[in-house]
Design a protein around this motif. Structure first.
Motif, PDB file in Angstrom:
ATOM      1  N   ASN A 122       0.816  -1.139   0.076  1.00  0.00           N
ATOM      2  CA  ASN A 122      -0.037  -0.160  -0.218  1.00  0.00           C
ATOM      3  C   ASN A 122       0.815   1.468  -0.126  1.00  0.00           C
ATOM      4  N   PHE A 123       0.332   2.517  -0.408  1.00  0.00           N
ATOM      5  CA  PHE A 123       1.116   3.555  -0.495  1.00  0.00           C
ATOM      6  C   PHE A 123       0.943   4.406   0.586  1.00  0.00           C
ATOM      7  N   VAL A 124       0.520   4.144   1.693  1.00  0.00           N
ATOM      8  CA  VAL A 124       0.364   4.681   3.010  1.00  0.00           C
ATOM      9  C   VAL A 124       1.643   4.392   3.643  1.00  0.00           C
ATOM     10  N   THR A 125       2.257   3.118   3.697  1.00  0.00           N
ATOM     11  CA  THR A 125       3.319   2.780   4.508  1.00  0.00           C
ATOM     12  C   THR A 125       4.552   2.199   3.929  1.00  0.00           C
ATOM     13  N   ILE A 126       4.571   2.376   2.300  1.00  0.00           N
ATOM     14  CA  ILE A 126       5.448   1.920   1.412  1.00  0.00           C
ATOM     15  C   ILE A 126       6.820   2.020   1.980  1.00  0.00           C
ATOM     16  N   ASN A 127       7.018   3.325   2.195  1.00  0.00           N
ATOM     17  CA  ASN A 127       8.400   3.770   2.606  1.00  0.00           C
ATOM     18  C   ASN A 127       8.793   3.339   4.045  1.00  0.00           C
ATOM     19  N   LEU A 128       7.899   3.053   4.880  1.00  0.00           N
ATOM     20  CA  LEU A 128       8.391   2.299   6.281  1.00  0.00           C
ATOM     21  C   LEU A 128       8.632   0.897   5.968  1.00  0.00           C
ATOM     22  N   VAL A 129       7.893   0.123   5.013  1.00  0.00           N
ATOM     23  CA  VAL A 129       8.296  -1.116   4.647  1.00  0.00           C
ATOM     24  C   VAL A 129       9.749  -1.315   4.349  1.00  0.00           C
ATOM     25  N   ALA A 130       9.984  -0.432   3.281  1.00  0.00           N
ATOM     26  CA  ALA A 130      11.424  -0.506   2.679  1.00  0.00           C
ATOM     27  C   ALA A 130      12.387  -0.433   3.711  1.00  0.00           C
ATOM     28  N   ASN A 131      12.248   0.819   4.552  1.00  0.00           N
ATOM     29  CA  ASN A 131      13.123   1.015   5.546  1.00  0.00           C
ATOM     30  C   ASN A 131      13.386  -0.051   6.662  1.00  0.00           C
ATOM     31  N   ALA A 132      12.454  -0.716   6.942  1.00  0.00           N
ATOM     32  CA  ALA A 132      12.280  -1.602   7.787  1.00  0.00           C
ATOM     33  C   ALA A 132      13.101  -3.047   7.311  1.00  0.00           C
ATOM     34  N   GLN A 133      12.858  -3.078   5.976  1.00  0.00           N
ATOM     35  CA  GLN A 133      13.635  -4.429   5.419  1.00  0.00           C
ATOM     36  C   GLN A 133      15.214  -3.914   5.260  1.00  0.00           C
ATOM     37  N   LEU A 134      15.491  -2.761   5.055  1.00  0.00           N
ATOM     38  CA  LEU A 134      16.936  -2.250   5.025  1.00  0.00           C
ATOM     39  C   LEU A 134      17.450  -2.410   6.390  1.00  0.00           C
ATOM     40  N   ALA A 135      16.852  -1.996   7.349  1.00  0.00           N
ATOM     41  CA  ALA A 135      17.086  -1.745   8.617  1.00  0.00           C
ATOM     42  C   ALA A 135      17.477  -3.458   9.282  1.00  0.00           C
ATOM     43  N   SER A 136      16.548  -4.306   8.774  1.00  0.00           N
ATOM     44  CA  SER A 136      16.825  -5.645   9.323  1.00  0.00           C
ATOM     45  C   SER A 136      17.862  -6.386   8.601  1.00  0.00           C
ATOM     46  N   GLY A 137      18.340  -5.823   7.499  1.00  0.00           N
ATOM     47  CA  GLY A 137      19.567  -6.475   6.670  1.00  0.00           C
ATOM     48  C   GLY A 137      19.293  -6.911   5.427  1.00  0.00           C
ATOM     49  N   GLY A 138      17.965  -6.732   4.782  1.00  0.00           N
ATOM     50  CA  GLY A 138      17.686  -6.974   3.461  1.00  0.00           C
ATOM     51  C   GLY A 138      17.845  -5.966   2.739  1.00  0.00           C
ATOM     52  N   THR A 139      17.239  -6.007   1.479  1.00  0.00           N
ATOM     53  CA  THR A 139      17.019  -5.032   0.445  1.00  0.00           C
ATOM     54  C   THR A 139      15.553  -4.872  -0.179  1.00  0.00           C
ATOM     55  N   ALA A 140      15.181  -3.827  -0.829  1.00  0.00           N
ATOM     56  CA  ALA A 140      13.732  -3.785  -1.091  1.00  0.00           C
ATOM     57  C   ALA A 140      13.479  -3.314  -2.571  1.00  0.00           C
ATOM     58  N   ALA A 141      12.446  -3.676  -3.105  1.00  0.00           N
ATOM     59  CA  ALA A 141      12.138  -3.046  -4.365  1.00  0.00           C
ATOM     60  C   ALA A 141      10.734  -3.028  -4.273  1.00  0.00           C
ATOM     61  N   MET A 142      10.219  -2.035  -4.778  1.00  0.00           N
ATOM     62  CA  MET A 142       8.607  -2.020  -4.940  1.00  0.00           C
ATOM     63  C   MET A 142       8.101  -1.916  -6.330  1.00  0.00           C
ATOM     64  N   SER A 143       6.910  -2.508  -6.548  1.00  0.00           N
ATOM     65  CA  SER A 143       6.403  -2.717  -8.002  1.00  0.00           C
ATOM     66  C   SER A 143       4.915  -2.908  -8.034  1.00  0.00           C
ATOM     67  N   TYR A 144       4.234  -2.277  -9.057  1.00  0.00           N
ATOM     68  CA  TYR A 144       2.804  -2.834  -9.243  1.00  0.00           C
ATOM     69  C   TYR A 144       2.401  -3.563 -10.365  1.00  0.00           C
ATOM     70  N   LEU A 145       3.245  -3.656 -11.583  1.00  0.00           N
ATOM     71  CA  LEU A 145       3.133  -4.121 -12.916  1.00  0.00           C
ATOM     72  C   LEU A 145       3.403  -5.458 -12.634  1.00  0.00           C
ATOM     73  N   PRO A 146       2.289  -6.356 -13.158  1.00  0.00           N
ATOM     74  CA  PRO A 146       2.667  -7.772 -13.298  1.00  0.00           C
ATOM     75  C   PRO A 146       3.828  -8.294 -14.029  1.00  0.00           C
ATOM     76  N   ASP A 147       4.394  -7.666 -15.157  1.00  0.00           N
ATOM     77  CA  ASP A 147       5.751  -8.109 -15.998  1.00  0.00           C
ATOM     78  C   ASP A 147       6.809  -7.774 -14.914  1.00  0.00           C
ATOM     79  N   ASP A 148       6.763  -6.542 -14.497  1.00  0.00           N
ATOM     80  CA  ASP A 148       7.873  -6.262 -13.537  1.00  0.00           C
ATOM     81  C   ASP A 148       7.857  -7.116 -12.222  1.00  0.00           C
ATOM     82  N   VAL A 149       6.830  -7.284 -11.494  1.00  0.00           N
ATOM     83  CA  VAL A 149       6.978  -8.179 -10.213  1.00  0.00           C
ATOM     84  C   VAL A 149       7.208  -9.649 -10.639  1.00  0.00           C
ATOM     85  N   ILE A 150       6.845 -10.002 -11.795  1.00  0.00           N
ATOM     86  CA  ILE A 150       7.112 -11.663 -12.131  1.00  0.00           C
ATOM     87  C   ILE A 150       8.377 -11.765 -12.266  1.00  0.00           C
TER      88      ILE A 150
END
Ligand SMILES: Nc1ncnc2c1ncn2[C@@H]1O[C@H](COP(=O)(O)OP(=O)(O)O)[C@@H](O)[C@H]1O
Ligand SMILES: Cc1ncsc1CCOP(=O)(O)O
Ligand SMILES: [Mg+2]
Length: 297
Positions: A41-69
């Motif tokens: 969702n676009f309310v909390t997208i930034n916190l989701v990405a930052n939490a993933q980075l802070a936990s040690g992972g990386t993030a990529a956000m997308s909505y297009l099926p070809d991109d996500v697949i």
């Protein structure tokens, strides 16, 4: 060896294999910086990405099926959150979840506000036969998803969905969580799956074993997106661990980080930044030695 806690529960023994797997997952995420992509969702997208980075992972956000697949083919797990919906999401999510299922790709679902709105209901119903590996949700959402998927025996007592917040306590979702977890496992290529119900005391189950994780802090409900971020971080752990371990590790990390942030902050604004710092700072031993109360069977 295990130290008995109540007649109903015992704290997992220090040498329990699950604790070792949780510890390993925290270390592996920090060593490998895995990518978990999100359709969220676009309310909390930034916190989701930052939490993933802070936990040690990386993030990529997308909505297009070809991109996500395409990204799914190169990342360890995917996070799908239905908090804010646009008309095209119904087709997009149908295409994405079918492709993830066909590829045997692991993903986490956060069924935000399950039970509300015809479009959200149609989207969640369509996921029944191509389900995720982990459902991460609050109690009302788990009860609603269980009913939407036709798994419920109708015995759950629920106050019904009320937007994105839960109106039910965690334990009232126990039976629903176990049914949903069994459903996930029945559709998984390796028979694995887990449900994480968040709240004052979190509950994690694979449909057979039930774990209660006390802790966290009520301030976590005073920032938007703690639940969404937990789902994103569960996907980060799912890159390196099986669903039950990923759900437990993410929930425990959040509990410990919430407690630490509460002692360092002065209100919701500073709590959010202290929370990200705490996700970064909490170590694998702190996560894996947390209280993990398993229900006696
Ligand atoms: N009353 C509470 N006390 C301690 N921790 C809480 C409390 N409520 C929620 N949390 C924690 O906040 C995080 C988000 O959970 P929750 O608020 O239930 O999700 P959602 O935002 O999806 O409803 C979880 O890590 C959970 O353990
Ligand atoms: C406020 C809001 N509205 C739609 S999605 C969303 C965020 C919900 O976040 P969380 O479930 O983590 O509190
Ligand atoms: Mg939520």
């Amino acid at each position: 060896m295990c130290k008995a806690t109540t007649a109903d529960h015992h704290d997992l023994a220090a040498d329990d294999a699950l604790r070792a797997s949780i510890r390993r997952s925290v270390l592996d995420v920090r060593a490998r910086t895995p990518l978990a992509q999100s359709f969220t969702n676009f309310v909390t997208i930034n916190l989701v990405a930052n939490a993933q980075l802070a936990s040690g992972g990386t993030a990529a956000m997308s909505y297009l099926p070809d991109d996500v697949i395409d990204i799914a083919a190169m990342c360890g797990a995917t996070y799908i959150n239905v908090g804010t919906l646009l008309p095209f999401y119904k087709d997009a999510l149908g295409e994405i979840t079918a492709a993830l299922h066909d590829a045997g790709h692991r993903w986490v679902l956060d069924p935000v506000a399950a039970g509300l709105g015809a479009t959200r209901t149609a989207i969640l119903k369509a996921m029944r036969d191509v389900p995720p590996s982990v459902v991460r949700a609050n109690a009302s959402e788990v009860i609603a998803l269980d009913a939407l998927w036709g798994l419920s025996d109708g015995s759950d007592v629920t106050d019904g969905p009320a937007g994105v917040e839960s109106t039910d306590d965690v334990d009232s979702a126990l039976a629903a969580a176990k049914r949903v977890a069994r459903h996930l496992r029945a559709h998984d290529k390796d028979g694995l799956g887990a449900v994480a119900v968040s709240g004052e005391t979190d509950l994690v189950t694979d449909g057979e074993r039930v774990f209660r994780l006390p802790g966290g802090d009520a301030m976590m409900t005073k920032i938007t997106g703690a639940g969404c971020a937990l789902g994103g971080v569960a996907a980060t752990y799912l890159c390196v661990a099986e669903p039950l371990v990923a759900a437990l590790a993410a929930s425990l990390l959040f509990d410990r980080a919430g407690e630490r942030a509460a002692t360092e902050s002065h209100g919701p604004g500073s709590f959010q930044s202290e929370f990200l710092d705490a996700l970064w700072a909490i170590d694998a031993d702190t996560v894996s030695t947390s209280t993990i109360l398993e229900a006696n069977r």
